[in-house]
Design an enzyme around this catalytic site. Structure first.
Site, PDB file in Angstrom:
ATOM      1  N   CYS A  45       0.772  -1.332   0.118  1.00  0.00           N
ATOM      2  CA  CYS A  45      -0.038  -0.030  -0.189  1.00  0.00           C
ATOM      3  C   CYS A  45       0.683   1.214  -0.076  1.00  0.00           C
ATOM      4  O   CYS A  45       0.720   2.294  -0.852  1.00  0.00           O
ATOM      5  CB  CYS A  45      -0.853   0.072   1.146  1.00  0.00           C
ATOM      6  SG  CYS A  45      -1.871   1.622   1.223  1.00  0.00           S
ATOM      7  N   ASP A 306      -3.797  -9.659   2.389  1.00  0.00           N
ATOM      8  CA  ASP A 306      -3.975 -10.381   1.139  1.00  0.00           C
ATOM      9  C   ASP A 306      -3.360 -11.799   1.014  1.00  0.00           C
ATOM     10  O   ASP A 306      -4.054 -12.696   0.172  1.00  0.00           O
ATOM     11  CB  ASP A 306      -3.234  -9.586   0.149  1.00  0.00           C
ATOM     12  CG  ASP A 306      -3.714  -8.105  -0.104  1.00  0.00           C
ATOM     13  OD1 ASP A 306      -4.603  -7.590   0.755  1.00  0.00           O
ATOM     14  OD2 ASP A 306      -2.937  -7.075  -1.021  1.00  0.00           O
ATOM     15  N   THR A 314      -6.455  -2.787   1.962  1.00  0.00           N
ATOM     16  CA  THR A 314      -5.575  -2.208   3.008  1.00  0.00           C
ATOM     17  C   THR A 314      -6.304  -2.089   4.237  1.00  0.00           C
ATOM     18  O   THR A 314      -5.933  -2.839   5.356  1.00  0.00           O
ATOM     19  CB  THR A 314      -4.793  -0.915   2.693  1.00  0.00           C
ATOM     20  OG1 THR A 314      -3.969  -1.248   1.773  1.00  0.00           O
ATOM     21  CG2 THR A 314      -4.004  -0.121   4.133  1.00  0.00           C
ATOM     22  N   ALA A 344     -13.169   1.579  -3.398  1.00  0.00           N
ATOM     23  CA  ALA A 344     -13.307   2.638  -4.324  1.00  0.00           C
ATOM     24  C   ALA A 344     -12.079   2.001  -5.652  1.00  0.00           C
ATOM     25  O   ALA A 344     -11.413   1.457  -5.110  1.00  0.00           O
ATOM     26  CB  ALA A 344     -12.774   3.818  -3.704  1.00  0.00           C
ATOM     27  N   HIS A 439     -27.517  20.931  -1.103  1.00  0.00           N
ATOM     28  CA  HIS A 439     -27.736  21.448  -2.553  1.00  0.00           C
ATOM     29  C   HIS A 439     -26.767  22.546  -2.827  1.00  0.00           C
ATOM     30  O   HIS A 439     -26.239  23.448  -1.923  1.00  0.00           O
ATOM     31  CB  HIS A 439     -29.268  22.084  -2.602  1.00  0.00           C
ATOM     32  CG  HIS A 439     -29.537  22.319  -4.132  1.00  0.00           C
ATOM     33  ND1 HIS A 439     -29.391  21.550  -5.072  1.00  0.00           N
ATOM     34  CD2 HIS A 439     -29.766  23.621  -4.653  1.00  0.00           C
ATOM     35  CE1 HIS A 439     -29.818  22.316  -6.290  1.00  0.00           C
ATOM     36  NE2 HIS A 439     -29.901  23.543  -5.981  1.00  0.00           N
TER      37      HIS A 439
HETATM   38  P1  NDP Z   1      -8.166  -7.776 -10.004  1.00  0.00           P
HETATM   39  O1  NDP Z   1      -8.555  -9.103  -9.482  1.00  0.00           O
HETATM   40  O2  NDP Z   1      -8.865  -6.660  -9.645  1.00  0.00           O
HETATM   41  O3  NDP Z   1      -8.269  -7.975 -11.496  1.00  0.00           O
HETATM   42  C1  NDP Z   1      -7.489  -8.862 -12.359  1.00  0.00           C
HETATM   43  C2  NDP Z   1      -7.901  -8.643 -13.681  1.00  0.00           C
HETATM   44  O4  NDP Z   1      -7.045  -9.691 -14.469  1.00  0.00           O
HETATM   45  C3  NDP Z   1      -9.331  -9.100 -14.279  1.00  0.00           C
HETATM   46  O5  NDP Z   1      -9.967  -8.422 -14.884  1.00  0.00           O
HETATM   47  C4  NDP Z   1      -9.018 -10.633 -14.665  1.00  0.00           C
HETATM   48  O6  NDP Z   1      -9.972 -10.852 -15.522  1.00  0.00           O
HETATM   49  C5  NDP Z   1      -7.658 -10.533 -15.211  1.00  0.00           C
HETATM   50  N1  NDP Z   1      -7.072 -11.864 -15.314  1.00  0.00           N
HETATM   51  C6  NDP Z   1      -6.790 -12.618 -14.428  1.00  0.00           C
HETATM   52  N2  NDP Z   1      -6.173 -13.664 -14.799  1.00  0.00           N
HETATM   53  C7  NDP Z   1      -6.112 -13.459 -16.304  1.00  0.00           C
HETATM   54  C8  NDP Z   1      -5.426 -14.162 -17.014  1.00  0.00           C
HETATM   55  N3  NDP Z   1      -4.841 -15.454 -16.992  1.00  0.00           N
HETATM   56  N4  NDP Z   1      -5.558 -13.779 -18.607  1.00  0.00           N
HETATM   57  C9  NDP Z   1      -5.915 -12.451 -18.613  1.00  0.00           C
HETATM   58  N5  NDP Z   1      -6.442 -11.770 -17.704  1.00  0.00           N
HETATM   59  C10 NDP Z   1      -6.741 -12.058 -16.200  1.00  0.00           C
HETATM   60  O7  NDP Z   1      -6.737  -7.693  -9.876  1.00  0.00           O
HETATM   61  P2  NDP Z   1      -5.728  -6.446  -9.797  1.00  0.00           P
HETATM   62  O8  NDP Z   1      -4.404  -6.682 -10.021  1.00  0.00           O
HETATM   63  O9  NDP Z   1      -6.171  -5.203 -10.567  1.00  0.00           O
HETATM   64  O10 NDP Z   1      -5.835  -6.016  -8.195  1.00  0.00           O
HETATM   65  C11 NDP Z   1      -5.685  -6.838  -7.109  1.00  0.00           C
HETATM   66  C12 NDP Z   1      -6.362  -6.783  -5.955  1.00  0.00           C
HETATM   67  O11 NDP Z   1      -5.656  -5.572  -5.266  1.00  0.00           O
HETATM   68  C13 NDP Z   1      -7.736  -5.828  -6.245  1.00  0.00           C
HETATM   69  O12 NDP Z   1      -8.548  -7.250  -6.233  1.00  0.00           O
HETATM   70  C14 NDP Z   1      -8.031  -5.161  -4.826  1.00  0.00           C
HETATM   71  O13 NDP Z   1      -8.374  -5.998  -4.110  1.00  0.00           O
HETATM   72  C15 NDP Z   1      -6.772  -4.738  -4.750  1.00  0.00           C
HETATM   73  N6  NDP Z   1      -6.551  -3.327  -5.145  1.00  0.00           N
HETATM   74  C16 NDP Z   1      -7.434  -2.466  -4.760  1.00  0.00           C
HETATM   75  C17 NDP Z   1      -7.323  -0.980  -5.222  1.00  0.00           C
HETATM   76  C18 NDP Z   1      -8.468  -0.097  -4.640  1.00  0.00           C
HETATM   77  O14 NDP Z   1      -8.681  -0.326  -3.512  1.00  0.00           O
HETATM   78  N7  NDP Z   1      -8.625   1.092  -5.290  1.00  0.00           N
HETATM   79  C19 NDP Z   1      -6.279  -0.812  -6.368  1.00  0.00           C
HETATM   80  C20 NDP Z   1      -5.735  -1.669  -6.818  1.00  0.00           C
HETATM   81  C21 NDP Z   1      -5.716  -3.048  -6.256  1.00  0.00           C
HETATM   82  P3  NDP Z   1     -11.532 -11.777 -15.063  1.00  0.00           P
HETATM   83  O15 NDP Z   1     -12.284 -10.240 -15.027  1.00  0.00           O
HETATM   84  O16 NDP Z   1     -11.937 -12.264 -16.351  1.00  0.00           O
HETATM   85  O17 NDP Z   1     -11.214 -12.566 -14.130  1.00  0.00           O
END
Ligand code: NDP
Length: 464
Positions: A45, A306, A314, A344, A439
């Site tokens: 984070c 995680d 976080t 968010a 408002h």
């Molecule tokens: P996410 O799980 O959000 O997204 C992963 C993406 O990768 C999805 O679109 C998924 O597709 C795709 N994917 C997974 N495997 C493959 C593959 N083999 N080939 C192609 N595409 C694939 O993960 P992130 O890495 O974006 O973030 C990890 C975590 O970190 C989040 O889940 C969140 O909890 C946290 N995070 C939070 C944030 C915040 O609070 N603002 C900001 C950044 C991260 P599909 O949809 O088809 O599964």
């Protein structure tokens, strides 16, 4: 190999949000605590996640802001963006924050070891490379996650969120793979910074798991922002020629660019941790399996954050870490309630969401009422921007309790923090409506929506 052996009540592996909170609180309860971190104190984070990302979100927001300001009479000519200035300022602040984490641990009396830790048994930990050995009453695994590797040819030419904060120069044309939090946020960031940006996603609408109206709204806003969104596509290979890269898709399309960022999810960081040696059960994804109190099948070993692959946020890791410390070293045994955790996504405009999506609420309760609005905010009547906001309430029909709030708007991450209190408190739609509007704001829509949304029978269903 050293013959140094120490004993502590608690050994924490990983000095990120969850580990640091658990270590500090346990020490404050009187436990002797050691913590090991192989990268930098502060974890994902602080060092290469939420905080540096948010600086980039702010930086990108100015780009569109300067354009919009013209509608309000500002003459914003000759605006230039300097990547090096942003990176240097960001690095300075991250160093400061990491220093605060370090000081807080020290002030609480936690011993810090900046090396790798390996579990060698239910009550033993070994540090590498020093070889120092600890016997410990309890071990807390808080090692977080790491970007998922897909294994295609040329993946070594790509970057992930680990490297994106340290690029020497801003890309000219970036291809981002994924459709989740990180992919959407960075597509928005780079587009906002004026970088030619292409998002490759394997399905049809980004942000799977979120309410469908959020997904379609963000998807369309990315396109409006100028992001080229390529759906139903996977990267087959990345070829490198000098500074140039070519992305080869399984659709037969090739895309030339100078940076490829993989944002295809994160996996629990458990490699080489010694879980097998200690007999700790893991899931198929490699996550440490825990009960509601963070306890593994080995009674002396716990995990938070995680690495447990529950909700990878976080504040959740912090609350899990605090619940662990209270339960194991304090006087209050309790667990963190994972329901109705707000989240968010810092796209442009950003997302705020809490509770059940329309789809999940329908599955769980059958009969639900939907209230929603999509509108051009007042600000953009003069700015000239075509950006739109979306606000939606999901209400359980049987008792009129608001079970989901889904927003895409400028201040959505700020608004949703407060809306989450109402959802967690189980307030009804009538109680929301009793609240007088503020408002003129966009958020006033949340207490003014009176008409139930009636779906068009010809409307498409939920996308995959
Ligand atoms: P996410 O799980 O959000 O997204 C992963 C993406 O990768 C999805 O679109 C998924 O597709 C795709 N994917 C997974 N495997 C493959 C593959 N083999 N080939 C192609 N595409 C694939 O993960 P992130 O890495 O974006 O973030 C990890 C975590 O970190 C989040 O889940 C969140 O909890 C946290 N995070 C939070 C944030 C915040 O609070 N603002 C900001 C950044 C991260 P599909 O949809 O088809 O599964």
């Amino acid at each position: 190999m050293s013959d140094m052996t120490d004993h502590v009540d608690l050994f924490v592996i990983g000095a990120g949000s969850g580990g640091v909170r658990a270590a500090r609180m346990s020490a404050q309860y009187g436990a002797s605590v050691a913590i090991a971190e192989e990268f930098r104190i502060g974890g994902t984070c602080v060092i290469r996640g939420c905080i540096p990302k948010k600086f980039m979100v702010y930086a990108a927001g100015y780009g569109e802001g300067f354009e919009e300001a013209k509608g309000y009479g500002w003459l914003a000519d000759n605006i230039r963006f300097d990547w090096a200035t942003l990176i240097a300022a960001k690095d300075q602040e991250i160093d400061r924050l990491s220093g605060i984490y370090r000081r807080n641990l020290g002030n609480a009396g936690v011993s810090m070891y900046e090396e790798r830790a390996e579990i060698t048994g239910p009550n033993t930990v070994k540090l590498i490379p020093s070889g120092r050995i600890f016997t410990c009453g309890k071990i807390l695994i808080a090692t977080g996650g790491t970007p998922r590797k897909l294994g295609f040819d040329g993946e070594e030419h790509t970057i992930t969120s680990n490297e994106v904060f340290h690029l020497d120069s801003i890309p000219k044309h970036i291809v981002i793979n994924g459709g989740g939090f990180i992919a959407c946020e960075f597509a928005s960031i780079f587009a906002g910074l004026g970088v030619k940006t292409c998002l490759i996603y394997r399905r049809d609408t980004v942000l799977r798991g979120f309410d469908y109206d959020i997904r379609t709204h963000v998807h369309n806003e990315l396109i409006r922002q100028g992001v080229r969104v390529v759906t139903h596509a996977n990267i087959k290979a990345v070829k490198k020629a000098g500074d140039d890269l070519q992305v080869v898709l399984d659709t037969g399309v090739n895309i030339d660019c100078d940076q490829v960022m993989m944002a295809t999810g994160r996996v629990p960081a458990t490699d080489g941790l010694g879980l097998e040696t200690a007999g700790v059960n893991t899931s198929r994804s490699g996550a440490v399996m825990v009960d509601e109190f963070g306890q593994t099948n080995i009674s002396s070993i716990f995990a938070v954050g995680d690495v447990t692959d529950r909700i990878a946020l976080t504040p959740v890791a912090i609350r899990e870490g605090a619940a662990f410390a209270d339960s194991e070293f304090g006087d209050r045994r309790h667990s963190f309630d994972h329901r109705d955790v707000a989240s968010a996504v810092f796209t442009h405009p950003p997302v705020g969401s809490v509770g059940l999506s329309e789809h999940d609420a329908r599955e769980e309760f059958g009969d639900i009422d939907i209230y929603k609005a999509s509108f051009r905010p007042l600000r953009h009547t003069l700015s000239g921007s075509a950006e739109k906001y979306m606000m939606k309430l999901v209400v359980r029909a049987s008792d009129q309790v608001v079970v989901g709030v889904h927003l895409v708007s400028d201040a959505a991450p700020e608004i949703i923090q407060v809306a989450a209190i109402a959802v967690k408190a189980g307030l009804t739609k009538a109680e929301w409506d009793e609240t007088c509007a503020v408002h003129p704001t966009a958020a006033e829509e949340l207490v003014l929506m009176r008409e139930k949304y009636v779906p068009d029978p010809l409307e498409d269903g939920e996308a995959v």
